[in-house]
Design an enzyme around this catalytic site. Structure first.
Site, PDB file in Angstrom:
ATOM      1  N   ASP A 159     -16.192  36.191  23.304  1.00 54.54           N
ATOM      2  CA  ASP A 159     -15.498  36.835  24.526  1.00 54.54           C
ATOM      3  C   ASP A 159     -14.484  35.915  24.547  1.00 54.54           C
ATOM      4  O   ASP A 159     -14.536  34.553  24.299  1.00 54.54           O
ATOM      5  CB  ASP A 159     -16.237  37.077  25.275  1.00 54.54           C
ATOM      6  CG  ASP A 159     -15.834  37.708  26.539  1.00 54.54           C
ATOM      7  OD1 ASP A 159     -14.738  38.388  26.377  1.00 54.54           O
ATOM      8  OD2 ASP A 159     -16.417  37.898  27.560  1.00 54.54           O
ATOM      9  N   TRP A 192       7.052  24.215  25.787  1.00 51.99           N
ATOM     10  CA  TRP A 192       6.760  25.604  25.241  1.00 51.99           C
ATOM     11  C   TRP A 192       6.902  26.391  26.440  1.00 51.99           C
ATOM     12  O   TRP A 192       8.024  26.602  27.187  1.00 51.99           O
ATOM     13  CB  TRP A 192       5.197  25.817  24.546  1.00 51.99           C
ATOM     14  CG  TRP A 192       4.114  24.999  25.180  1.00 51.99           C
ATOM     15  CD1 TRP A 192       3.121  25.951  25.938  1.00 51.99           C
ATOM     16  CD2 TRP A 192       3.646  23.705  25.235  1.00 51.99           C
ATOM     17  NE1 TRP A 192       2.090  24.930  26.208  1.00 51.99           N
ATOM     18  CE2 TRP A 192       2.194  23.831  25.898  1.00 51.99           C
ATOM     19  CE3 TRP A 192       4.134  22.586  24.959  1.00 51.99           C
ATOM     20  CZ2 TRP A 192       1.734  22.538  26.302  1.00 51.99           C
ATOM     21  CZ3 TRP A 192       3.468  21.550  24.968  1.00 51.99           C
ATOM     22  CH2 TRP A 192       2.199  21.584  25.625  1.00 51.99           C
ATOM     23  N   ASP A 193       5.792  27.350  26.927  1.00 48.78           N
ATOM     24  CA  ASP A 193       6.128  28.131  28.151  1.00 48.78           C
ATOM     25  C   ASP A 193       6.890  27.496  29.285  1.00 48.78           C
ATOM     26  O   ASP A 193       6.393  26.517  29.647  1.00 48.78           O
ATOM     27  CB  ASP A 193       4.770  28.467  28.552  1.00 48.78           C
ATOM     28  CG  ASP A 193       3.803  29.252  27.506  1.00 48.78           C
ATOM     29  OD1 ASP A 193       4.228  29.458  26.416  1.00 48.78           O
ATOM     30  OD2 ASP A 193       2.702  29.603  28.038  1.00 48.78           O
ATOM     31  N   ASN A 231     -11.456  43.351  26.943  1.00 48.82           N
ATOM     32  CA  ASN A 231     -11.092  44.047  28.031  1.00 48.82           C
ATOM     33  C   ASN A 231      -9.932  43.525  28.602  1.00 48.82           C
ATOM     34  O   ASN A 231     -10.157  43.045  30.083  1.00 48.82           O
ATOM     35  CB  ASN A 231     -12.367  43.802  28.933  1.00 48.82           C
ATOM     36  CG  ASN A 231     -12.694  42.749  29.394  1.00 48.82           C
ATOM     37  OD1 ASN A 231     -12.569  41.571  28.679  1.00 48.82           O
ATOM     38  ND2 ASN A 231     -13.335  42.456  30.636  1.00 48.82           N
ATOM     39  N   SER A 248       0.983  28.186  32.608  1.00 50.05           N
ATOM     40  CA  SER A 248       2.098  28.949  32.858  1.00 50.05           C
ATOM     41  C   SER A 248       2.046  29.679  34.322  1.00 50.05           C
ATOM     42  O   SER A 248       1.071  30.009  34.832  1.00 50.05           O
ATOM     43  CB  SER A 248       2.184  30.268  31.751  1.00 50.05           C
ATOM     44  OG  SER A 248       2.719  29.485  30.533  1.00 50.05           O
ATOM     45  N   ARG A 267      -4.826  34.161  34.320  1.00 50.83           N
ATOM     46  CA  ARG A 267      -3.466  32.992  34.431  1.00 50.83           C
ATOM     47  C   ARG A 267      -2.344  33.810  34.393  1.00 50.83           C
ATOM     48  O   ARG A 267      -2.088  34.979  34.449  1.00 50.83           O
ATOM     49  CB  ARG A 267      -3.659  32.383  32.886  1.00 50.83           C
ATOM     50  CG  ARG A 267      -3.519  33.048  31.690  1.00 50.83           C
ATOM     51  CD  ARG A 267      -3.700  32.208  30.516  1.00 50.83           C
ATOM     52  NE  ARG A 267      -3.455  32.876  29.236  1.00 50.83           N
ATOM     53  CZ  ARG A 267      -4.440  32.938  28.377  1.00 50.83           C
ATOM     54  NH1 ARG A 267      -5.748  32.619  28.547  1.00 50.83           N
ATOM     55  NH2 ARG A 267      -4.325  33.512  27.123  1.00 50.83           N
ATOM     56  N   ASP A 268      -1.134  32.794  34.456  1.00 49.21           N
ATOM     57  CA  ASP A 268       0.100  33.518  34.239  1.00 49.21           C
ATOM     58  C   ASP A 268       0.723  34.004  35.287  1.00 49.21           C
ATOM     59  O   ASP A 268       1.377  35.321  35.208  1.00 49.21           O
ATOM     60  CB  ASP A 268       0.335  33.954  32.898  1.00 49.21           C
ATOM     61  CG  ASP A 268       0.177  33.395  31.572  1.00 49.21           C
ATOM     62  OD1 ASP A 268      -0.100  31.828  31.786  1.00 49.21           O
ATOM     63  OD2 ASP A 268      -0.215  33.877  30.437  1.00 49.21           O
ATOM     64  N   GLU A 280      -0.321  38.249  27.212  1.00 50.67           N
ATOM     65  CA  GLU A 280       0.054  36.912  27.950  1.00 50.67           C
ATOM     66  C   GLU A 280       1.454  36.998  28.761  1.00 50.67           C
ATOM     67  O   GLU A 280       2.182  37.838  28.243  1.00 50.67           O
ATOM     68  CB  GLU A 280       0.035  35.881  26.918  1.00 50.67           C
ATOM     69  CG  GLU A 280      -1.014  35.474  26.310  1.00 50.67           C
ATOM     70  CD  GLU A 280      -0.908  34.325  25.290  1.00 50.67           C
ATOM     71  OE1 GLU A 280      -1.687  33.180  25.785  1.00 50.67           O
ATOM     72  OE2 GLU A 280      -0.266  34.044  24.272  1.00 50.67           O
ATOM     73  N   ARG A 289      -0.277  38.683  20.410  1.00 49.46           N
ATOM     74  CA  ARG A 289      -0.680  38.301  18.809  1.00 49.46           C
ATOM     75  C   ARG A 289      -1.148  39.432  18.292  1.00 49.46           C
ATOM     76  O   ARG A 289      -2.409  39.561  18.959  1.00 49.46           O
ATOM     77  CB  ARG A 289      -1.202  36.824  18.782  1.00 49.46           C
ATOM     78  CG  ARG A 289      -0.495  35.758  19.310  1.00 49.46           C
ATOM     79  CD  ARG A 289      -1.058  34.359  19.135  1.00 49.46           C
ATOM     80  NE  ARG A 289      -0.337  33.276  19.736  1.00 49.46           N
ATOM     81  CZ  ARG A 289       0.735  32.834  19.085  1.00 49.46           C
ATOM     82  NH1 ARG A 289       1.027  33.026  17.687  1.00 49.46           N
ATOM     83  NH2 ARG A 289       1.221  31.537  19.769  1.00 49.46           N
TER      84      ARG A 289
END
Length: 969
Positions: free
Chosen positions: A443, A286-287, A512, A356, A448-449, A547, A565
């Site tokens: 929450d 995937w990523d 947030n 990622s 990341r990423d 993301e 999304r």
């Protein structure tokens, strides 16, 4: 003048104590007859004055006219004359504005088929009068409380013969004054700017219907300058609604191209040994990201090879680790990609995951990797941190091999001021923002990423994050006017919708999301953080997830992209609409700035750059869009992605693989468009040899023969995890009881999942809490059909992870994870769209923007006065018109539902309550119309006949029994 008639007075002659035998004279009989006649006459006259719209089973007679500012209600009611009175309730027509029922008085100028709304009134002992001129009819009636056995009645009679025109005028003025008084009473409770906004954008009826809670909330609105410290560029609620509107249009400039499904193959390079399971099999990928030049962003030519790093893992095993792929630079053949193995070696731990990131070439030829280290040990809810490591590679026998990995260390875990840390996230995870007495636990933690970019000689990381104390999450974000991003009318309606819906209120208060930026020091191979900055983009009150952000420097501008999304946002209605129209809700968003840390403007107005085109469980479904610059171009980007959701969503044999890439163009006016240019699968470099027509498809060819429009969102978006805490859905109506939005239900038809039950799906199925560790897409966990290959399990001689103590797997996994807990599937039918031909750009709009982004209605100039009624306030103001259900036989409940019907049902269910009476008192005498006069005339005639018969019966009885003696001459 009030006339009160006692039905018992003058009807019975006084008893004579001294008489042993009661005698009646003809004079007394005549009195009885006259009295009966008078009763009949009054009944006849009253029928022209009083018309009962609704009579319940009550004995007491009540006639009330109330105007109570405290309840913002003015209503006119009258009861039946006695407990034996009979009247037929007429149909009720209701007009709903904001969320109250408005009632118009009936006058001579109104058509006879116009009837007022009916409301429940409690019996009152308070007398409320409305004085009038002597030349006009009196509008005074009394509110009387009487025991159930009482048969007295207070009926008003006309006091004047003034013209009906004068009566109409007087009545309208009185009612208008009453209405304005109630509206002004609520306006007087509002402060400053919000008072003007309400007055300009709401009707009088809507203002009257404002509850004390809404007024209190409105007074808390924060009108601080839009450039709030710590905000960066705001992805607003208006942007979100516009993104959904663009999604529904399926504009060819934005929609992901159709790919021909039967040409897509699994990635041969990932028929390999899984780092965690140690079994050789076809695994999902995937990523992914290429090794790029940090200055230009183009794919690096490393010793004649192009290098790509990918997340991959065995299906349904929660295997989340990164691998190094390579191929000759400029080679376009998908089957030529080779796998150098897992970067951090074999025997990898389930709780020690790598997510990622990005990579670039150091000055000494080593590869500097930036990635996400995710720790789920000991029940942690995806503790994500930014990390870096140096990869030392070599070419041996035409193969790229990983010689060693060094300097693997954590770079950043949040500072709590600019960016939320995991401990800070956990400290409020059990807070109760919607005040229902239960922990929210909705929450979502994101850090990341990391994406590397070099600007003016320094290296920076762009990363997904959540804001810190500088501009933190919380209920206060709901009250920040700038977070809504529209005009006052849109903002007002959206605000009331959220504050009236505890579930949206909950999600909005926690949201947030942000795209962060930090500066690294000059140590290439063992970097540390030199400086932190305010986020480039924030999405307060909209979403927690933006993301895989990346910044591309091109044509003197900086383009920022991110994947997201809709179902992870606070637009539940938008999620339903997108899924019903297309079958998926993934998008790529984009922004542009004149400098790296400058003010970013949303591309295409809202920020939307790409929208999904096919259902999420099709072979050709794509996500994790990543834009790579085209060398030598100042306005063109190559978009890469992975194809087919993981875990056998499109069939166990169809693994997640690299998708064909395609071009998008950046226009000078900050708009974008998809170009009709496509490559082979897994192409990261665009040149003269890149274009391929092999995978070009249309809507019909984009699916495999066994694929249809029934989408299992629990498996696709939920991946076996629990959804956000959303209200239950009424299976009979498909409507969420909390905010009345339409849910998408199963469509009858055959498909590969046809044996599974039809179950209504929550509009936000797939929105997941961090409690469920939802951070990236995953899968539900069916039985594992993937058996180890019979091939020899060769294990490349790559470094392995350092020794680590055994850890107990935690049952919840993030979106990045590949865990697939078994679950009940939920299928959502997507309407079959007609083929649009074989042109990628030929698309038919599915829905109009107005269907998803409806502004607050402007103030309506009333053609006649209205009397607001005391009705139950609706729970929320729906922002959008809910889409039509898939099943035509299912009933859809909207926020425009007729509240009068609810009142009628309430009356029917509470028979025996003899204190509730609802009727209407006309204020001027008038001849009954055809619709209402027949009943009243019949009643009056019957009353007169009854009186005559009674008189004759008494006379006959007296003569026969000798109790009445005719006088003798």
């Amino acid at each position: 003048m009030d006339i009160t008639v006692n039905s018992q007075s003058n009807t019975v002659a006084p008893k004579q104590a001294e008489c042993k035998k009661m005698r009646y004279s003809i004079r007394k009989v005549a009195t009885v007859g006259a009295t009966s006649a008078l009763v009949g006459t009054l009944a006849f006259l009253g029928a022209t004055q009083v018309k009962a719209d609704q009579v319940t089973e009550t004995a007491p007679a009540v006639a009330t006219a109330t105007a109570t500012p405290e309840t913002s209600t003015a209503s006119l009611t009258v009861a039946s004359e006695t407990a034996t009175s009979v009247a037929t309730s007429e149909a009720v027509e209701s007009s709903v504005a904001h969320s109250e029922v408005a009632t118009k008085p009936v006058t001579e100028t109104q058509p006879s088929n116009t009837t007022p709304s009916v409301v429940e009134e409690k019996a009152s002992s308070t007398v409320v009068t409305s004085s009038s001129d002597a030349t006009t009819p009196s509008a005074t009636v009394a509110a009387v409380s009487a025991p159930a056995h009482t048969s007295e009645a207070a009926v008003e009679a006309p006091t004047s013969t003034a013209s009906s025109e004068a009566a109409d005028t007087h009545t309208e003025v009185d009612l208008k004054v009453s209405e304005n008084s109630a509206a002004n009473a609520n306006l007087s409770k509002l402060n400053g700017r919000i008072k003007s906004i309400v007055e300009e954008n709401m009707t009088s009826d809507q203002i009257v219907a404002l509850t004390e809670e809404e007024i209190k909330a409105l007074n808390k609105v924060d009108f601080s300058d839009d450039a709030i410290k710590g905000t960066g560029t705001s992805l607003t609620y208006r942007n979100l609604k516009d993104i959904v509107a663009s999604f529904l249009k399926q504009d060819s400039k934005l929609a992901v191209p159709y790919f021909k499904a039967d040409t897509i193959i699994n990635m041969p390079a990932f028929n390999t040994v899984d780092a965690q399971t140690m079994k050789k099999e076809e695994i999902d990928v995937w990523d992914s990201w290429p090794v790029q030049d940090a200055k230009s962003g183009v794919v690096s030519n490393w010793n004649g090879y192009q290098l790509v790093i990918s997340m991959a893992g065995a299906p349904n095993k929660n295997s989340n680790h990164i691998y190094l792929l390579y191929r000759k630079y400029g080679d376009n053949d998908f089957t030529h990609w080779k796998n150098a193995g897992p970067i951090f070696g074999y025997n990898a731990l389930e709780d020690d995951q790598q997510w990622s990131g990005s990579a670039t070439v150091n000055s000494d030829g080593s590869i500097q990797l930036y990635y996400t280290k995710n720790d789920t040990s000991g029940g942690k809810l995806n503790w994500q941190q930014l990390a870096s490591a140096t990869l030392n590679l070599a070419v041996e026998n035409d193969e790229v091999v990983i010689k060693s990995v060094e300097n693997d260390h954590i770079l950043f875990g949040g500072d709590n001021y600019h960016y939320q840390s995991y401990p800070k996230f956990m400290s409020t995870f059990d807070d109760d923002h919607n005040h229902d007495g239960n922990p929210d636990r909705t929450d979502n933690y994101c850090l990341r990423d990391p994406h590397i970019i070099e600007d003016n000689g320094s290296r920076y990381l762009i990363f997904e994050s959540n804001t810190g104390d500088e501009n933190y999450q919380g209920e206060k974000q709901i009250y920040k006017w700038s977070n809504y991003g529209g005009d006052d009318a849109f903002n007002l309606k959206s605000f009331l919708n959220i504050v009236n819906n505890k579930h949206l209120y909950n999600l909005a208060s926690w949201a947030n999301g942000s795209i962060g930026i930090l500066k690294l020091d000059d140590n290439e191979k063992n970097p540390s953080v030199a400086e932190l900055y305010t986020p480039l983009v924030t999405s307060h009150m909209v979403t927690d997830e933006v993301e895989r952000p990346s910044v591309v420097k091109m044509g003197g501008k900086y383009y920022l992209f991110t994947a997201s999304r809709i179902n992870k946002s606070t637009d539940a209605e938008g999620t339903v609409a997108a899924r019903e129209a297309v079958g998926d809700d993934v998008v790529m968003l984009g922004f542009v700035s004149d400098s790296l840390r400058g003010k970013y403007r949303p591309l295409n107005g809202s920020g939307v750059v790409l929208t999904a085109s096919v259902p999420a469980d099709w072979r050709t479904s794509t996500y994790s869009y990543y834009a790579v610059p085209v060398e030598g171009s100042s306005d063109t980007l190559l978009v890469t992605s992975y194809m087919t959701n993981r875990g056998g969503i499109a069939g166990a044999e169809n693994k997640s693989t690299w998708a064909p890439s395609f071009l998008i163009k950046m226009n000078a006016d900050d708009t974008t468009e998809v170009l009709p240019k496509m490559t082979n699968q897994g192409d990261w470099i665009w040149d003269k040899s890149s274009e391929s027509l092999v995978h070009v498809g249309d809507q019909n060819s984009a699916k495999l023969p066994n694929e249809d429009f029934n989408v299992d969102y629990y498996a696709v978006s939920g991946y076996g995890l629990k959804p956000h805490t959303y209200p239950t859905v009424d299976g009979s109506t498909g409507v969420s009881e909390a905010h009345g939005v339409l849910t998408v239900t199963v469509k009858d038809g055959k498909d590969k999942k046809a044996d599974k039950p039809e179950t209504p799906v929550s509009p936000t199925e797939g929105n997941h809490s961090v409690d469920d560790k939802t951070n990236k897409p995953g899968t539900s966990k069916p039985a594992d059909n993937n058996q180890p290959s019979a091939d020899k399990e060769d294990k490349p001689t790559n470094p392995t992870n350092p020794d680590s103590p055994a850890r107990t797997p935690f049952p919840y996994y993030g979106d990045h994870s590949n865990d697939n807990n078994s679950s009940n599937d939920h299928h959502v039918a997507v309407p079959v769209k007609p083929s649009t031909g074989d042109s990628v750009g030929d698309r038919r709009p599915v829905a109009q923007a107005a269907e998803i982004a409806t502004p607050v209605p402007k103030t309506i100039v009333a053609t006649g006065p209205t009397v607001p009624t005391n009705t139950v306030k609706e729970e929320s103001v729906t922002e959008t018109e809910a889409p039509k259900p898939v099943k035509s036989e299912e009933k859809v409940q909207s926020h425009g539902v007729d509240k009068a019907n609810e009142v009628t049902k309430s009356d029917e269910s509470s028979k025996g309550n003899n204190t509730k009476v609802a009727a209407k008192l006309a204020t001027t005498p008038k001849t009954p119309s055809d619709s209402e006069g027949s009943n009243s005339n019949i009643l009056s005639i019957l009353a007169t006949i009854f009186a005559a018969i009674a008189s004759l019966a008494l006379l006959g009885y007296g003569l026969v029994t000798g109790k009445i003696h005719l006088p003798k001459k």
